[in-house]
Design a protein around this motif. Structure first.
Motif, PDB file in Angstrom:
ATOM      1  N   MET A 138     -39.915 -58.266  10.162  1.00  0.00           N
ATOM      2  CA  MET A 138     -38.869 -57.293   9.841  1.00  0.00           C
ATOM      3  C   MET A 138     -37.831 -57.085  10.283  1.00  0.00           C
ATOM      4  O   MET A 138     -37.277 -57.547  12.059  1.00  0.00           O
ATOM      5  CB  MET A 138     -39.654 -55.857  10.227  1.00  0.00           C
ATOM      6  CG  MET A 138     -38.784 -54.336  10.159  1.00  0.00           C
ATOM      7  SD  MET A 138     -39.227 -54.023   8.442  1.00  0.00           S
ATOM      8  CE  MET A 138     -40.997 -53.628   8.307  1.00  0.00           C
ATOM      9  N   ASP A 139     -36.640 -57.634   9.807  1.00  0.00           N
ATOM     10  CA  ASP A 139     -35.344 -57.886  10.949  1.00  0.00           C
ATOM     11  C   ASP A 139     -34.574 -56.285  11.211  1.00  0.00           C
ATOM     12  O   ASP A 139     -34.480 -55.716  10.489  1.00  0.00           O
ATOM     13  CB  ASP A 139     -34.525 -58.491   9.133  1.00  0.00           C
ATOM     14  CG  ASP A 139     -32.714 -58.603  10.371  1.00  0.00           C
ATOM     15  OD1 ASP A 139     -33.063 -58.742  11.515  1.00  0.00           O
ATOM     16  OD2 ASP A 139     -32.649 -59.168   9.816  1.00  0.00           O
ATOM     17  N   ARG A 140     -35.280 -55.759  11.810  1.00  0.00           N
ATOM     18  CA  ARG A 140     -34.054 -54.764  12.770  1.00  0.00           C
ATOM     19  C   ARG A 140     -33.450 -55.037  13.064  1.00  0.00           C
ATOM     20  O   ARG A 140     -32.803 -53.860  13.143  1.00  0.00           O
ATOM     21  CB  ARG A 140     -35.477 -53.893  14.154  1.00  0.00           C
ATOM     22  CG  ARG A 140     -36.640 -54.227  14.256  1.00  0.00           C
ATOM     23  CD  ARG A 140     -37.465 -54.325  15.691  1.00  0.00           C
ATOM     24  NE  ARG A 140     -37.205 -52.731  16.443  1.00  0.00           N
ATOM     25  CZ  ARG A 140     -37.589 -51.676  15.602  1.00  0.00           C
ATOM     26  NH1 ARG A 140     -38.655 -51.434  14.824  1.00  0.00           N
ATOM     27  NH2 ARG A 140     -37.776 -50.559  16.559  1.00  0.00           N
ATOM     28  N   GLU A 141     -32.368 -55.638  13.404  1.00  0.00           N
ATOM     29  CA  GLU A 141     -30.841 -55.866  13.966  1.00  0.00           C
ATOM     30  C   GLU A 141     -30.224 -55.837  12.070  1.00  0.00           C
ATOM     31  O   GLU A 141     -29.122 -55.572  12.005  1.00  0.00           O
ATOM     32  CB  GLU A 141     -30.651 -57.035  14.092  1.00  0.00           C
ATOM     33  CG  GLU A 141     -29.247 -57.157  14.432  1.00  0.00           C
ATOM     34  CD  GLU A 141     -29.218 -58.593  14.897  1.00  0.00           C
ATOM     35  OE1 GLU A 141     -29.394 -59.142  15.358  1.00  0.00           O
ATOM     36  OE2 GLU A 141     -27.808 -59.150  14.982  1.00  0.00           O
ATOM     37  N   LEU A 172     -35.864 -46.525   6.700  1.00  0.00           N
ATOM     38  CA  LEU A 172     -35.506 -47.309   7.545  1.00  0.00           C
ATOM     39  C   LEU A 172     -36.635 -47.224   8.674  1.00  0.00           C
ATOM     40  O   LEU A 172     -37.243 -48.250   9.309  1.00  0.00           O
ATOM     41  CB  LEU A 172     -33.443 -47.729   8.214  1.00  0.00           C
ATOM     42  CG  LEU A 172     -33.059 -48.614   6.975  1.00  0.00           C
ATOM     43  CD1 LEU A 172     -31.583 -48.657   7.588  1.00  0.00           C
ATOM     44  CD2 LEU A 172     -34.168 -50.245   6.384  1.00  0.00           C
ATOM     45  N   THR A 173     -37.130 -45.862   8.856  1.00  0.00           N
ATOM     46  CA  THR A 173     -37.729 -45.109   9.799  1.00  0.00           C
ATOM     47  C   THR A 173     -38.755 -46.031   9.442  1.00  0.00           C
ATOM     48  O   THR A 173     -40.383 -45.798  10.195  1.00  0.00           O
ATOM     49  CB  THR A 173     -37.375 -44.309  10.671  1.00  0.00           C
ATOM     50  OG1 THR A 173     -36.338 -44.140  10.672  1.00  0.00           O
ATOM     51  CG2 THR A 173     -37.617 -43.776  11.605  1.00  0.00           C
ATOM     52  N   ALA A 174     -39.509 -45.170   7.844  1.00  0.00           N
ATOM     53  CA  ALA A 174     -40.643 -45.711   7.186  1.00  0.00           C
ATOM     54  C   ALA A 174     -41.152 -45.863   7.286  1.00  0.00           C
ATOM     55  O   ALA A 174     -42.444 -46.713   7.949  1.00  0.00           O
ATOM     56  CB  ALA A 174     -40.244 -44.818   6.505  1.00  0.00           C
ATOM     57  N   VAL A 175     -40.198 -47.507   7.676  1.00  0.00           N
ATOM     58  CA  VAL A 175     -40.505 -49.044   7.253  1.00  0.00           C
ATOM     59  C   VAL A 175     -40.777 -49.714   8.323  1.00  0.00           C
ATOM     60  O   VAL A 175     -41.181 -50.634   8.637  1.00  0.00           O
ATOM     61  CB  VAL A 175     -40.567 -50.029   5.787  1.00  0.00           C
ATOM     62  CG1 VAL A 175     -39.832 -48.847   5.181  1.00  0.00           C
ATOM     63  CG2 VAL A 175     -38.624 -49.801   6.615  1.00  0.00           C
ATOM     64  N   GLY A 176     -40.318 -48.992   9.711  1.00  0.00           N
ATOM     65  CA  GLY A 176     -40.843 -49.337  10.653  1.00  0.00           C
ATOM     66  C   GLY A 176     -39.654 -50.548  11.062  1.00  0.00           C
ATOM     67  O   GLY A 176     -39.616 -50.792  12.549  1.00  0.00           O
ATOM     68  N   ALA A 177     -38.409 -50.334  10.459  1.00  0.00           N
ATOM     69  CA  ALA A 177     -37.493 -51.388  10.549  1.00  0.00           C
ATOM     70  C   ALA A 177     -36.839 -50.723  11.769  1.00  0.00           C
ATOM     71  O   ALA A 177     -36.281 -51.429  12.478  1.00  0.00           O
ATOM     72  CB  ALA A 177     -36.565 -50.758   9.685  1.00  0.00           C
ATOM     73  N   LEU A 178     -36.704 -49.336  11.844  1.00  0.00           N
ATOM     74  CA  LEU A 178     -35.400 -48.071  12.858  1.00  0.00           C
ATOM     75  C   LEU A 178     -36.589 -47.594  14.232  1.00  0.00           C
ATOM     76  O   LEU A 178     -36.926 -47.015  13.210  1.00  0.00           O
ATOM     77  CB  LEU A 178     -33.999 -48.196  12.349  1.00  0.00           C
ATOM     78  CG  LEU A 178     -32.996 -48.948  12.374  1.00  0.00           C
ATOM     79  CD1 LEU A 178     -32.153 -48.034  11.607  1.00  0.00           C
ATOM     80  CD2 LEU A 178     -32.635 -49.577  13.064  1.00  0.00           C
ATOM     81  N   GLY A 179     -35.914 -47.584  15.188  1.00  0.00           N
ATOM     82  CA  GLY A 179     -37.071 -46.040  15.587  1.00  0.00           C
ATOM     83  C   GLY A 179     -35.910 -45.263  15.901  1.00  0.00           C
ATOM     84  O   GLY A 179     -34.524 -45.487  14.922  1.00  0.00           O
ATOM     85  N   GLY A 198     -35.096 -56.733   5.601  1.00  0.00           N
ATOM     86  CA  GLY A 198     -36.305 -57.936   5.392  1.00  0.00           C
ATOM     87  C   GLY A 198     -37.843 -56.511   5.515  1.00  0.00           C
ATOM     88  O   GLY A 198     -38.621 -58.063   5.245  1.00  0.00           O
ATOM     89  N   ALA A 199     -37.657 -55.204   4.574  1.00  0.00           N
ATOM     90  CA  ALA A 199     -38.848 -54.718   3.867  1.00  0.00           C
ATOM     91  C   ALA A 199     -39.171 -54.829   2.606  1.00  0.00           C
ATOM     92  O   ALA A 199     -40.142 -54.705   2.062  1.00  0.00           O
ATOM     93  CB  ALA A 199     -38.846 -53.458   4.711  1.00  0.00           C
ATOM     94  N   LEU A 200     -37.910 -55.121   1.835  1.00  0.00           N
ATOM     95  CA  LEU A 200     -38.296 -55.894   0.845  1.00  0.00           C
ATOM     96  C   LEU A 200     -37.273 -56.559   0.023  1.00  0.00           C
ATOM     97  O   LEU A 200     -36.004 -57.643   0.470  1.00  0.00           O
ATOM     98  CB  LEU A 200     -37.385 -54.656   0.231  1.00  0.00           C
ATOM     99  CG  LEU A 200     -37.796 -54.213  -1.911  1.00  0.00           C
ATOM    100  CD1 LEU A 200     -38.335 -54.115  -2.487  1.00  0.00           C
ATOM    101  CD2 LEU A 200     -36.443 -53.326  -2.237  1.00  0.00           C
TER     102      LEU A 200
END
Lengths: 508, 302
Positions: free
Chosen positions: A1-4, A48-55, A330-332
């Motif tokens: 996962m690309d959080r940035e 983005l929060t739901a897929v864990g990419a952002l807090g 990077g979630a899709l």
């Protein structure tokens, strides 16, 4: 996962909304229709929060900056609207109770005054949440057994039915999952009124194969469409083979607790678990498609002024940004077929403003097509499904750390509900703008014995905790002619299918 | 490029209501000075002992608190056309409103749900802790709002100088901090470069894609694609915000200024691009001061 990448996308989206404001001051995006301005940012943030990419902290920071940036530019937009001046807020004041609700409450109070039993809370559909059952000692594995028993009752001019859908025994205790209705009461109540004090629980007996009789306690559901529970104390030992449930004027019904053999038609198939092989973004988009398929048809026949977009437009308007954000995170995968499916679905539902870059796919998943075909052929005056309840129970596999079990089916007031039990540590969560629940990250579909598909959406959650009964609303409702259903629950990491025979019961 | 980032910025001043009068706050060479307060630190000590804190001192404290705060980039102006008009009356009204008022974020701390019965003692302790946390959070949000209003009330000249200060403070972070600072820096650069690019090339601002360039070198600017797929790919260091944008240099003589070769006020030498894909050329530029005589919003010419 690309959080940035996810954070950068969301910040750039906020920047684009600000830029739109500067370009057209008179048409600021925070005043724009759903999908624009803050709403658009929130939709993407939720995805983005739901897929864990952002807090949530990052999201809160971005929104706080955006809000302050908007506020300081609006300071002198309206005369007198300085920073210390209160502005009208979009709060909605709950309307006062209706005459009908007041009459019901008065009647309930009168009934309560001449009866003993559990306290009645005045008000329509505002009843006590089920108490947390005390953990009881029970040997053996968890049990989920369909019952399908109607228990009629008559008492002092009031008559009704209690229907036992299933028997459940877990670490949280043993209980029957029930729905119930009242047939003969003052006219204003109608059938199916929920007043737990009316249940003559003392007339019901439960006895096991050793002659042990159990104490029963009633835990009402929190609404007409919710299931209630009847707890058994103590919990039956693990080696009990059957329970006899008896009610006045009805022959006792024997509930076999032994494991069913594959030949037993009441047993249904063993749940089949498999890999889902979905990326987090694909899973999220499929859940959004479920929401769209549920929400949009509701809006088709609802009156709405042309200038007032509904939730479906808001959801659809954010889809393009959501897809792009999921790719940035990077979630899709850019090669995923799901965005093209969504574009095609939006086209079918007449939602043109989705802004998904992918061209609409020529084909759609079978269950989506089934539902779309239903909407195509439905007539506005179609008679609703008749009330009924079906005994069904099965322990489904664990998905994404949450154990799911089917507890029964229930038709009332034209709606169908699938009752489930969710077990495991589920985060406490309320649905956001997208209608997603972090504590139920599943796509659930039902295929009926006629081959039609029904989407199931969370509609009621009894309590957060390690064991949470919940209600899923089925769209379209399930006809009572359905002999069996196949439940398909899909999480991010896997899916489970279970074929369950239905044992229908009907109110008299 | 070793000159201080503020070499092309003229000093600027603002009048601030303070006590019974109006005092001058001055920015010069990257530092804030309070002309009417000889010993601000001593005044702070007195304020801590119960004395009244001077508005000038409060503003200087707010400046210091937010000199590295990346939120300044998200809130502050995107360019000269984005005037943020905050008056000192607005600041006073917000301070009186405390934790209430329209500028409190809707996503702020939520109230705990109602309970129907007396909670157990551990639950009550948790609720008290949560309430305490919410109060602290509200206090922090209120202070942040009031700080920002005060800093914005100083005017555009100070706003862009603070943006330059923040950008410079975060321009060269250690590698482990890049993931934290890069997203807000990229957004801040995009938000300020996109309208400049629109004025430079007539390109849709949404088609400007910015990335952070890490020195050596000035970066790159290239145009790709056609029609809806056209993109202006810009890679510049974060220090561009302070050195070039804050100084009002980004578009000078139809050139996109990408770096300052020799800083100075009102004369400087910059590196400018005539077109995307070209090599930057040195340009000698001079600032043209507006009719007010102030260098807050300078205009540069070749």
């Amino acid at each position: 996962m690309d959080r940035e990448g996810a954070e950068t996308y969301l910040r750039l989206l906020a920047e684009a909304k600000m830029r739109g404001a500067l370009a057209r001051v008179a048409d600021r995006p925070w005043h724009s229709p759903p999908g624009g301005g803050r709403m658009g940012i929130m939709l993407v943030a939720e995805a983005l929060t739901a897929v864990g990419a952002l807090g949530t902290e990052t999201v809160d920071d971005i929104l706080a900056d955006f809000d302050l940036a908007v506020s300081v530019r609006q300071l002198h937009d309206q005369p007198g609207a300085g920073p210390g001046m209160a502005r009208s807020m979009p709060y909605r004041i709950a309307p006062p109770g209706t005459m009908h609700a007041a009459a019901v409450a008065r009647w309930a109070a009168q009934v309560q005054a001449r009866r003993s039993g559990p306290a009645v809370r005045a008000g329509w559909l505002v009843l006590a949440e089920p108490a947390n059952p005390e953990p009881s000692v029970a040997s053996g594995a968890d049990r989920f057994a369909p019952v399908g028993l109607t228990v009629p009752f008559y008492d002092e001019g009031i008559s009704g039915d209690m229907y036992l859908m299933s028997f459940v025994q877990t670490s949280a205790g043993a209980r029957f999952i029930t729905v119930w209705g009242i047939n003969s009461t003052p006219a204003e109540l109608g059938s199916g009124a929920l007043f737990p004090s009316l249940i003559p629980l003392d007339l019901l007996t439960v006895t096991d194969d050793r002659g042990t009789r159990y104490e029963l306690d009633f835990r009402p559901g929190s609404g007409l469409e919710h299931a209630s529970e009847i707890g058994l104390r103590p919990a039956p030992p693990g080696d009990v083979r059957w329970l006899d449930v008896a009610a006045p004027l009805s022959p006792p019904v024997r509930l076999d607790l032994d494991s069913k053999t594959p030949d037993d038609p009441a047993a249904g198939d063993q749940p089949q678990a498999g890999q889902a092989e979905l990326s987090p973004g694909e899973h999220l988009l499929l859940m959004l498609a479920d929401r769209l398929l549920t929400v949009v048809p509701e809006c088709l026949h609802r009156w709405r002024p042309p200038a007032a977009p509904g939730p479906e437009q808001a959801m659809a308007a954010g889809l393009g940004d959501i897809v792009a954000a999921l790719e940035a995170a990077g979630a899709l995968s850019p090669l995923s077929p799901v965005p093209a499916w969504l574009a095609a679905l939006c086209a079918c539902l007449g939602l043109g403003e989705h802004r998904i870059a992918a061209p609409p796919a020529p084909d759609l998943p079978e269950h989506w097509l089934s539902l779309l075909a239903h909407y195509e052929r439905r007539k506005p005056d179609t008679a609703p499904v008749r009330d009924g309840y079906a005994g069904a129970a099965a322990d489904l596999a664990e998905l994404d750390g949450i154990g799911l079990a089917v507890l029964g089916l229930h038709n009332t007031e034209g709606n169908s509900s699938l009752h489930l039990l969710a077990r495991g540590r589920t985060p406490e969560s309320l649905p956001g703008k997208l209608g997603l629940r972090r504590d139920f990250p599943f796509s659930v579909w039902i295929r009926d014995s006629g081959g039609r598909w029904h989407v199931a959406q969370p509609a009621g959650w009894h309590r957060p905790g390690c064991e949470s009964p919940l209600r899923l609303r089925l769209v379209p409702p399930l006809p009572r002619s359905t002999a069996w259903i196949e439940v398909l629950a899909t999480g991010q990491s896997g899916e489970v299918r279970a074929r369950l025979p239905l044992r229908w019961g009907y109110p008299r | 490029m070793t000159d201080p980032w503020f070499e092309c910025l003229a000093p600027c001043e603002a009048l601030v209501p303070c006590g019974q009068g109006r005092h001058v706050i001055r920015w010069e060479a990257g530092a804030l000075t309070l002309a009417s307060h000889a010993d601000p630190e001593a005044e702070l000590v007195l304020a801590a002992l119960g004395g009244e804190k001077a508005r000038c001192v409060e503003v200087a404290q707010a400046w210091r608190r937010h000199a590295e705060d990346l939120s300044v980039l998200a809130i502050g102006p995107r360019g000269p056309d984005d005037a943020i008009a905050v008056s000192w009356d607005d600041v006073a009204a917000a301070a009186q409103a405390g934790g209430h008022g329209p500028m409190m974020p809707p996503s702020g701390p939520r109230a705990a749900p109602h309970r129907l019965a007396s909670p157990a003692i551990p639950t009550a302790a948790r609720a008290q802790a949560r309430r305490h946390h919410v109060e602290e959070e509200m206090e922090r949000v209120t202070q942040r709002r009031n700080d920002m209003l005060s800093l914005l009330a100083l005017g555009y000249g100070f706003q862009v100088r603070l943006i330059g200060q923040v950008a410079q403070a975060n321009a060269d972070p250690p590698d482990e901090a890049m993931a934290r600072v890069r997203p807000p820096l990229v957004a801040a650069m995009t938000g300020r470069l996109a309208p400049v690019a629109e004025a430079w090339l007539g390109i849709d601002p949404d088609q400007v894609v910015v990335s952070l360039h890490r020195p050596p070198g000035w970066g790159s600017v290239e145009l790709t694609g056609r029609g809806e797929q056209r993109r202006l790919m810009v890679s510049l260091p974060a220090s561009w915000l302070g050195r070039v944008w804050a100084a009002g240099l980004p578009l000078t003589g139809r050139h996109l200024v990408v770096a300052v070769a020799r800083g100075g006020w009102p004369e400087a030498r910059v590196l400018g691009l005539r077109a995307p894909g070209a090599e930057p050329v040195p340009l000698d530029v001079h600032a043209v001061v507006g009719p007010s005589g102030a260098g807050d919003v300078p205009h540069w010419e070749l």
